[in-house]
Design a protein around this motif. Structure first.
Motif, mmCIF file in Angstrom:
data_model
loop_
_atom_site.group_PDB
_atom_site.id
_atom_site.type_symbol
_atom_site.label_atom_id
_atom_site.label_comp_id
_atom_site.label_asym_id
_atom_site.label_seq_id
_atom_site.Cartn_x
_atom_site.Cartn_y
_atom_site.Cartn_z
ATOM 1 N N LEU A 98 0.918 -1.041 -0.104
ATOM 2 C CA LEU A 98 0.049 -0.193 -0.116
ATOM 3 C C LEU A 98 0.992 1.233 0.158
ATOM 4 O O LEU A 98 1.233 1.473 0.972
ATOM 5 N N ARG A 99 0.931 1.848 -1.072
ATOM 6 C CA ARG A 99 1.998 2.884 -1.448
ATOM 7 C C ARG A 99 1.193 4.211 -1.574
ATOM 8 O O ARG A 99 0.185 4.174 -2.137
ATOM 9 N N ALA A 100 1.682 5.296 -0.878
ATOM 10 C CA ALA A 100 1.117 6.585 -0.755
ATOM 11 C C ALA A 100 2.146 7.714 -0.462
ATOM 12 O O ALA A 100 2.974 7.508 0.291
ATOM 13 N N ASN A 101 1.970 8.767 -1.171
ATOM 14 C CA ASN A 101 2.691 9.853 -0.750
ATOM 15 C C ASN A 101 1.663 11.229 -0.682
ATOM 16 O O ASN A 101 0.910 11.268 -1.368
ATOM 17 N N PHE A 102 1.966 11.928 0.786
ATOM 18 C CA PHE A 102 1.008 13.203 0.864
ATOM 19 C C PHE A 102 -0.428 12.769 0.587
ATOM 20 O O PHE A 102 -1.060 13.498 -0.041
ATOM 21 N N GLY A 103 -0.691 11.694 1.199
ATOM 22 C CA GLY A 103 -2.328 11.145 0.975
ATOM 23 C C GLY A 103 -2.866 10.394 2.371
ATOM 24 O O GLY A 103 -2.364 10.339 3.423
ATOM 25 N N SER A 104 -3.890 9.754 2.059
ATOM 26 C CA SER A 104 -4.516 9.061 3.130
ATOM 27 C C SER A 104 -4.817 7.614 2.613
ATOM 28 O O SER A 104 -5.385 7.507 1.289
ATOM 29 N N GLY B 83 5.160 4.681 2.517
ATOM 30 C CA GLY B 83 4.791 6.061 2.629
ATOM 31 C C GLY B 83 5.595 7.107 2.955
ATOM 32 O O GLY B 83 6.220 7.239 3.966
ATOM 33 N N ARG B 84 5.249 8.413 2.483
ATOM 34 C CA ARG B 84 5.750 9.681 3.080
ATOM 35 C C ARG B 84 4.642 10.768 3.041
ATOM 36 O O ARG B 84 3.879 10.796 2.522
ATOM 37 N N MET B 85 4.758 11.345 4.348
ATOM 38 C CA MET B 85 3.583 12.272 4.986
ATOM 39 C C MET B 85 2.085 11.676 4.495
ATOM 40 O O MET B 85 1.441 12.242 3.929
ATOM 41 N N THR B 86 1.944 10.275 4.964
ATOM 42 C CA THR B 86 0.785 9.630 4.498
ATOM 43 C C THR B 86 0.155 9.175 5.932
ATOM 44 O O THR B 86 0.905 8.720 6.866
ATOM 45 N N SER B 87 -1.259 9.349 5.910
ATOM 46 C CA SER B 87 -1.825 8.455 7.021
ATOM 47 C C SER B 87 -2.636 7.351 6.492
ATOM 48 O O SER B 87 -3.331 7.330 5.651
ATOM 49 N N TYR B 88 -2.411 6.405 7.448
ATOM 50 C CA TYR B 88 -2.914 4.839 6.953
ATOM 51 C C TYR B 88 -3.928 4.473 8.050
ATOM 52 O O TYR B 88 -3.623 4.786 9.608
ATOM 53 N N GLU B 89 -5.019 3.997 7.694
ATOM 54 C CA GLU B 89 -6.005 3.733 8.757
ATOM 55 C C GLU B 89 -6.486 2.212 8.208
ATOM 56 O O GLU B 89 -7.286 2.368 7.278
ATOM 57 N N LEU B 90 -6.152 1.064 8.944
ATOM 58 C CA LEU B 90 -6.482 0.084 8.582
ATOM 59 C C LEU B 90 -7.208 -0.780 9.574
ATOM 60 O O LEU B 90 -6.796 -0.860 10.690
ATOM 61 N N SER C 183 1.175 8.778 9.941
ATOM 62 C CA SER C 183 0.579 8.016 10.899
ATOM 63 C C SER C 183 -0.031 6.715 10.526
ATOM 64 O O SER C 183 -0.572 6.563 9.463
ATOM 65 N N VAL C 184 0.089 5.593 11.621
ATOM 66 C CA VAL C 184 -0.767 4.398 10.938
ATOM 67 C C VAL C 184 -1.428 4.181 12.335
ATOM 68 O O VAL C 184 -1.387 3.980 13.307
ATOM 69 N N GLU C 185 -2.690 4.002 11.835
ATOM 70 C CA GLU C 185 -3.708 3.709 12.897
ATOM 71 C C GLU C 185 -4.392 2.494 12.472
ATOM 72 O O GLU C 185 -4.941 2.313 11.523
ATOM 73 N N VAL C 186 -4.236 1.167 13.451
ATOM 74 C CA VAL C 186 -4.890 0.007 13.165
ATOM 75 C C VAL C 186 -6.015 -0.583 14.173
ATOM 76 O O VAL C 186 -5.770 -0.088 15.279
ATOM 77 N N ARG C 187 -7.046 -0.967 13.709
ATOM 78 C CA ARG C 187 -7.981 -1.545 14.507
ATOM 79 C C ARG C 187 -8.154 -3.047 14.308
ATOM 80 O O ARG C 187 -8.146 -3.309 13.354
ATOM 81 N N LEU C 188 -7.757 -3.624 15.591
ATOM 82 C CA LEU C 188 -7.500 -4.982 15.501
ATOM 83 C C LEU C 188 -8.989 -5.591 16.133
ATOM 84 O O LEU C 188 -9.782 -5.153 16.928
ATOM 85 N N PRO C 189 -9.261 -7.029 15.400
ATOM 86 C CA PRO C 189 -10.260 -7.338 16.152
ATOM 87 C C PRO C 189 -10.245 -8.003 17.649
ATOM 88 O O PRO C 189 -9.036 -7.852 18.053
ATOM 89 N N GLY D 166 9.871 -3.156 10.645
ATOM 90 C CA GLY D 166 10.059 -1.948 9.624
ATOM 91 C C GLY D 166 10.448 -0.768 10.425
ATOM 92 O O GLY D 166 10.959 -0.728 11.416
ATOM 93 N N ALA D 167 10.472 0.480 9.665
ATOM 94 C CA ALA D 167 10.866 1.664 9.878
ATOM 95 C C ALA D 167 9.825 2.612 9.898
ATOM 96 O O ALA D 167 9.160 2.743 8.954
ATOM 97 N N LEU D 168 9.720 3.381 10.982
ATOM 98 C CA LEU D 168 8.570 4.446 11.516
ATOM 99 C C LEU D 168 9.537 5.731 11.492
ATOM 100 O O LEU D 168 10.226 5.775 12.758
ATOM 101 N N ARG D 169 9.509 6.587 10.723
ATOM 102 C CA ARG D 169 10.419 7.891 11.155
ATOM 103 C C ARG D 169 9.336 9.069 11.189
ATOM 104 O O ARG D 169 8.297 9.167 10.215
ATOM 105 N N PHE D 170 9.537 9.742 11.894
ATOM 106 C CA PHE D 170 8.674 11.031 12.385
ATOM 107 C C PHE D 170 7.254 10.661 12.530
ATOM 108 O O PHE D 170 6.522 11.202 11.621
ATOM 109 N N GLY D 171 6.944 9.626 12.898
ATOM 110 C CA GLY D 171 5.395 9.310 12.713
ATOM 111 C C GLY D 171 5.010 8.505 13.882
ATOM 112 O O GLY D 171 5.638 8.204 15.118
ATOM 113 N N SER D 172 3.778 8.092 14.055
ATOM 114 C CA SER D 172 3.231 7.288 14.951
ATOM 115 C C SER D 172 2.580 5.874 14.526
ATOM 116 O O SER D 172 1.785 6.039 13.581
#
Length: 123
Positions: free
Chosen positions: A10-16, A33-40, A62-68, A104-110
């Motif tokens: 799932l690749r994206a730059n400056f998006g969601s 991705g760069r400057m991208t928010s992921y909501e899975l 930012s990467v936000e995941v909701r798990l079962p 993996g790597a998470l830089r300047f993000g959450s």
């Protein structure tokens, strides 16, 4: 394995990027991705895999995941530079099923791990 471990990217730059509802979960995911928010949201997804691997290559996002309910998570493999990883679930099991392994790597993000969205009716 027999070549089935190629991650779905799932690749994206400056998006969601959002995945919600009933979507097919691959055995391995790569978030790049760069400057991208992921909501899975995995809580209602079709997931036949006992273990799901999620590799991060995320800068300034930012990467936000909701798990079962009852899912396990391992974030020890994530290398964080100026960011944070938080599991917001209360009483999350140490070894739940399915099990989500983040690396993996998470830089300047959450990376934020949450449980399923609360429904507005009783259990």
């Amino acid at each position: 394995s027999c070549g089935s471990a190629e991650p779905v990217e799932l690749r994206a730059n400056f998006g969601s990027v959002k995945r919600r509802g009933r979507w097919q979960v691959p055995r391995a995911l790569l978030l790049r991705g760069r400057m991208t928010s992921y909501e899975l949201d995995f809580s209602e997804a079709e997931n036949p895999h006992p273990v799901v691997e999620v590799e991060l290559d995320v800068s300034g996002g930012s990467v936000e995941v909701r798990l079962p309910e009852g899912a396990g998570v391992d974030t020890d493999g994530v290398e964080v530079t100026l960011g944070n990883v938080e599991d917001h679930r209360r009483d999350a099991p140490a070894h739940g099923s399915p099990h989500f392994v983040f690396s993996g790597a998470l830089r300047f993000g959450s990376l934020e791990v949450r449980g399923p969205r609360r429904k507005w009716f009783g259990r």
